[in-house]
Design a protein around this motif. Structure first.
Motif: not given
Length: 150
Positions: A72, A78, A80, A84, A103, A107-109
């Motif tokens: 990224y 990154i 996923y 969460q 974290y 975006w929860g990644n």
């Protein structure tokens, strides 16, 4: 009268030292578990030590994981997560450095920085790479396996 006061002070001091010593022994017998992880990509090993915070403990509890990982912005890798992580007690953001395992809550990644980056709201530090960062940057994308190290 003077001897009684000195004796009382000596007894009080002895009790304080004894209690402090007992508390130190108890703390040393029950240290918090160190959360070390091993990540594997294309047969290469990367090691990291996680922080002692709610988000990192939540992440550690998810392990083992196998996740697709991608580059990224030529700054971070990154992946996923399946759900969460908690953000309880997390700061509003951080200024990540090279080798930080983080974290990104919006975006929860998972984000692993291999280049320096500026302050980002919503970014939580999970830990730090201790070895093998080059293995991560050698692959533009791939599959990352993350395991707890006992």
């Amino acid at each position: 009268m003077m001897i009684r006061g000195v004796f009382a002070c000596a007894i009080t001091l002895l009790l304080v030292v004894t209690c402090a010593s007992a508390a130190t022994r108890t703390a040393n017998q029950n240290p918090r578990e160190t959360m070390n992880i091993k990540m594997t990509i294309a047969g290469q090993i990367i090691t990291a030590r996680l922080e002692d915070n709610h988000s990192a403990r939540d992440f550690f509890a998810m392990l083992p994981l196998t996740l697709p990982i991608e580059d990224y912005a030529e700054t971070e890798k990154i992946a996923y997560l399946p759900r969460q992580l908690t953000t309880l007690g997390a700061p509003k953001g951080i200024d990540p450095g090279v080798g930080d395992l983080t974290y990104y809550a919006p975006w929860g990644n998972l984000a692993i920085f291999y280049r320096d980056f500026g302050y980002s709201t919503g970014l939580i530090k999970l830990g730090r790479i201790t070895s093998g960062l080059d293995a991560l940057t050698a692959q533009p994308s791939g599959t990352l396996t993350i395991e707890a190290v006992k």
